[in-house]
Motif scaffolding. Structure first.
Motif, PDB file in Angstrom:
ATOM      1  N   ALA A 209       0.721  -1.268   0.115  1.00  0.00           N
ATOM      2  CA  ALA A 209       0.112  -0.214   0.023  1.00  0.00           C
ATOM      3  C   ALA A 209       0.994   1.313  -0.058  1.00  0.00           C
ATOM      4  N   TYR A 210       1.931   1.342   0.767  1.00  0.00           N
ATOM      5  CA  TYR A 210       2.931   2.487   0.964  1.00  0.00           C
ATOM      6  C   TYR A 210       3.531   2.652  -0.527  1.00  0.00           C
ATOM      7  N   GLY A 211       3.803   1.346  -1.145  1.00  0.00           N
ATOM      8  CA  GLY A 211       4.491   1.616  -2.432  1.00  0.00           C
ATOM      9  C   GLY A 211       3.529   2.122  -3.517  1.00  0.00           C
ATOM     10  N   LEU A 212       2.283   1.735  -3.344  1.00  0.00           N
ATOM     11  CA  LEU A 212       1.429   2.211  -4.408  1.00  0.00           C
ATOM     12  C   LEU A 212       1.020   3.599  -4.081  1.00  0.00           C
ATOM     13  N   ILE A 213       0.989   4.227  -3.121  1.00  0.00           N
ATOM     14  CA  ILE A 213       0.689   5.656  -2.688  1.00  0.00           C
ATOM     15  C   ILE A 213       1.844   6.466  -3.151  1.00  0.00           C
ATOM     16  N   ALA A 214       3.012   6.061  -2.925  1.00  0.00           N
ATOM     17  CA  ALA A 214       4.243   6.618  -3.160  1.00  0.00           C
ATOM     18  C   ALA A 214       4.328   6.912  -4.883  1.00  0.00           C
ATOM     19  N   THR A 215       3.933   5.641  -5.354  1.00  0.00           N
ATOM     20  CA  THR A 215       4.039   5.546  -6.917  1.00  0.00           C
ATOM     21  C   THR A 215       3.037   6.542  -7.715  1.00  0.00           C
ATOM     22  N   LEU A 216       1.746   6.598  -7.323  1.00  0.00           N
ATOM     23  CA  LEU A 216       0.602   7.508  -7.479  1.00  0.00           C
ATOM     24  C   LEU A 216       0.994   8.755  -7.116  1.00  0.00           C
ATOM     25  N   TYR A 217       1.686   9.149  -6.186  1.00  0.00           N
ATOM     26  CA  TYR A 217       2.178  10.471  -5.728  1.00  0.00           C
ATOM     27  C   TYR A 217       3.091  11.025  -6.856  1.00  0.00           C
ATOM     28  N   ILE A 218       4.267  10.224  -7.111  1.00  0.00           N
ATOM     29  CA  ILE A 218       5.176  10.682  -8.164  1.00  0.00           C
ATOM     30  C   ILE A 218       4.540  10.847  -9.458  1.00  0.00           C
ATOM     31  N   LEU A 219       3.599  10.033  -9.813  1.00  0.00           N
ATOM     32  CA  LEU A 219       2.874  10.312 -11.017  1.00  0.00           C
ATOM     33  C   LEU A 219       1.669  11.362 -11.145  1.00  0.00           C
ATOM     34  N   GLY A 220       1.818  12.177 -10.162  1.00  0.00           N
ATOM     35  CA  GLY A 220       0.875  13.291 -10.082  1.00  0.00           C
ATOM     36  C   GLY A 220      -0.596  13.038  -9.603  1.00  0.00           C
ATOM     37  N   PHE A 221      -0.966  12.167  -9.118  1.00  0.00           N
ATOM     38  CA  PHE A 221      -2.514  11.844  -8.756  1.00  0.00           C
ATOM     39  C   PHE A 221      -2.672  12.837  -7.747  1.00  0.00           C
ATOM     40  N   PRO A 222      -4.171  13.011  -7.505  1.00  0.00           N
ATOM     41  CA  PRO A 222      -4.352  13.915  -6.345  1.00  0.00           C
ATOM     42  C   PRO A 222      -4.383  13.389  -4.984  1.00  0.00           C
ATOM     43  N   LEU A 223      -4.039  14.438  -4.206  1.00  0.00           N
ATOM     44  CA  LEU A 223      -3.478  14.155  -2.664  1.00  0.00           C
ATOM     45  C   LEU A 223      -5.220  13.347  -1.944  1.00  0.00           C
ATOM     46  N   SER A 224      -6.121  14.075  -2.564  1.00  0.00           N
ATOM     47  CA  SER A 224      -7.345  13.436  -2.110  1.00  0.00           C
ATOM     48  C   SER A 224      -7.745  12.020  -2.305  1.00  0.00           C
ATOM     49  N   MET A 225      -7.042  11.650  -3.733  1.00  0.00           N
ATOM     50  CA  MET A 225      -7.402  10.288  -4.032  1.00  0.00           C
ATOM     51  C   MET A 225      -6.353   9.445  -3.099  1.00  0.00           C
ATOM     52  N   LEU A 226      -4.906   9.896  -2.844  1.00  0.00           N
ATOM     53  CA  LEU A 226      -4.320   9.243  -2.019  1.00  0.00           C
ATOM     54  C   LEU A 226      -4.474   8.962  -0.871  1.00  0.00           C
ATOM     55  N   ALA A 227      -5.535  10.118  -0.183  1.00  0.00           N
ATOM     56  CA  ALA A 227      -5.864   9.914   1.245  1.00  0.00           C
ATOM     57  C   ALA A 227      -6.739   8.971   1.177  1.00  0.00           C
ATOM     58  N   SER A 228      -7.792   8.997   0.170  1.00  0.00           N
ATOM     59  CA  SER A 228      -8.641   7.930   0.307  1.00  0.00           C
ATOM     60  C   SER A 228      -8.464   6.369   0.349  1.00  0.00           C
ATOM     61  N   ILE A 229      -7.107   6.064  -0.673  1.00  0.00           N
ATOM     62  CA  ILE A 229      -6.449   4.901  -0.601  1.00  0.00           C
ATOM     63  C   ILE A 229      -5.761   4.476   0.556  1.00  0.00           C
ATOM     64  N   TYR A 230      -5.304   5.742   1.207  1.00  0.00           N
ATOM     65  CA  TYR A 230      -4.539   5.421   2.519  1.00  0.00           C
ATOM     66  C   TYR A 230      -5.565   4.767   3.512  1.00  0.00           C
ATOM     67  N   LYS A 231      -6.785   5.504   3.652  1.00  0.00           N
ATOM     68  CA  LYS A 231      -7.943   5.287   4.535  1.00  0.00           C
ATOM     69  C   LYS A 231      -8.300   3.842   4.353  1.00  0.00           C
ATOM     70  N   ARG A 232      -8.330   3.484   3.240  1.00  0.00           N
ATOM     71  CA  ARG A 232      -8.898   1.884   2.887  1.00  0.00           C
ATOM     72  C   ARG A 232      -8.222   0.986   2.896  1.00  0.00           C
ATOM     73  N   THR A 233      -6.702   1.215   2.765  1.00  0.00           N
ATOM     74  CA  THR A 233      -5.657   0.101   2.929  1.00  0.00           C
ATOM     75  C   THR A 233      -4.769   0.193   4.108  1.00  0.00           C
ATOM     76  N   CYS A 234      -4.718   1.247   4.728  1.00  0.00           N
ATOM     77  CA  CYS A 234      -3.587   1.623   5.742  1.00  0.00           C
ATOM     78  C   CYS A 234      -4.083   2.101   7.124  1.00  0.00           C
ATOM     79  N   CYS A 235      -5.386   1.804   7.303  1.00  0.00           N
ATOM     80  CA  CYS A 235      -5.953   1.896   8.699  1.00  0.00           C
ATOM     81  C   CYS A 235      -6.657   0.627   9.072  1.00  0.00           C
ATOM     82  N   ALA A 236      -6.264   0.343  10.682  1.00  0.00           N
ATOM     83  CA  ALA A 236      -6.917  -0.917  11.226  1.00  0.00           C
ATOM     84  C   ALA A 236      -8.527  -0.754  11.091  1.00  0.00           C
ATOM     85  N   ARG A 237      -9.137  -1.703  10.688  1.00  0.00           N
ATOM     86  CA  ARG A 237     -10.607  -1.891  10.544  1.00  0.00           C
ATOM     87  C   ARG A 237     -11.132  -2.192  11.958  1.00  0.00           C
ATOM     88  N   ALA A 238     -12.184  -1.705  12.167  1.00  0.00           N
ATOM     89  CA  ALA A 238     -12.800  -2.060  13.510  1.00  0.00           C
ATOM     90  C   ALA A 238     -13.392  -3.394  13.595  1.00  0.00           C
TER      91      ALA A 238
END
Length: 271
Positions: free
Chosen positions: A242-271
């Protein structure tokens, strides 16, 4: 009304309780240095710790930080904790500042009241190395250096080792570093680039890249031990990818709002 600038709120801090054995802010003591020489070679440090709901960790961490960075001003930047974190820091730090929950906003709030000429941003689940202030002072003794960071040490294990090695060398190549590395900089450089961008994610990477534009940024071989709590909660492989994907998308210029959404779905513990 004149907008508030970084450093405008710098205030003198009352001495710590005796049991913390902390020198008054701005007073340094090194057995190998005396008088004017000590003042010349030792800058003043402000350590800024952004937190949110870290009640179990905050006091042990601040005690650890005080022992490893004696004489530094310690500022806790709380993002509206609801678990009593803010109440627990009393007597264990020099200043407590509050803001909305956003690391960029929190670290900027801490920097605004900081009195040191070197700002060091450290996470609450880190273990900083002994002699850390001496290492930073050595680096910034070069006037061409505007800041730097530490290498990190993850627990043993193939996934951790792969993450550490890849992130280090890719980070050098791409000029990317996250907050786990304990980024530090001259306060003048911090003000010059306008502090951290107050964005939903990658504020540390954005800041680091801007810092590179102001001068040399060096790394310290001594390592900050990074907690594996998120890796263990999410899964080592899952989080690494997940970290690798987010870093790659950041380098490619994807919106930070999209990266934040991916982070919440993949990098945050589920209740």
């Amino acid at each position: 009304m004149k907008p508030k600038q970084f450093g405008d709120d710098c205030v003198e801090v009352a001495p710590h309780p005796v049991n913390l054995a902390v020198p008054a802010k701005g007073q340094w003591h090194d057995p190998h240095l005396t008088g004017d020489l000590e003042k010349r070679v030792r800058p003043q440090f402000s350590v800024i710790v952004p937190v949110f709901n870290e009640a179990p960790l905050i006091r042990p961490f601040l005690q650890h930080l005080r022992s490893r960075a004696p004489g530094a001003e310690i500022i806790v930047a709380d993002g509206g904790s609801s678990d009593g974190t803010a109440e627990l820091v009393a007597g264990f730090c020099d200043q407590l500042v509050g803001s909305e929950r956003n690391r960029g906003v929190q670290m900027n709030a801490g920097a605004r009241v900081a009195c040191g000429d070197i700002l060091w941003f450290v996470h609450v689940d880190a273990e900083v190395p002994s002699g850390c202030l001496d290492e930073i002072a050595r680096i910034v003794d070069d006037p061409k250096v505007v800041g730097g960071y530490f290498r990190i040490r993850l627990p043993r294990g193939f996934a951790y080792r792969l993450t550490d090695s890849f992130a280090h060398y890719a980070g050098i190549l791409l000029r990317m570093r996250c907050g786990d590395h304990g980024i530090f900089c001259r306060k003048t450089a911090f003000i010059d680039i306008g502090g951290f961008p107050e964005v939903p994610i990658m504020e540390d990477v954005e800041f680091f890249r801007r810092l590179h534009g102001r001068g040399r940024v060096m790394y310290i071989d001594k390592r900050i031990a990074v907690s594996a709590r998120r890796y263990e909660a999410i899964g080592r492989t899952r989080l690494t990818l997940a970290y690798g994907l987010i870093a790659t998308l950041y380098i490619l210029g994807f919106p930070l709002s999209m990266l934040a959404s991916i982070y919440k779905r993949t990098c945050c513990a589920r209740a």
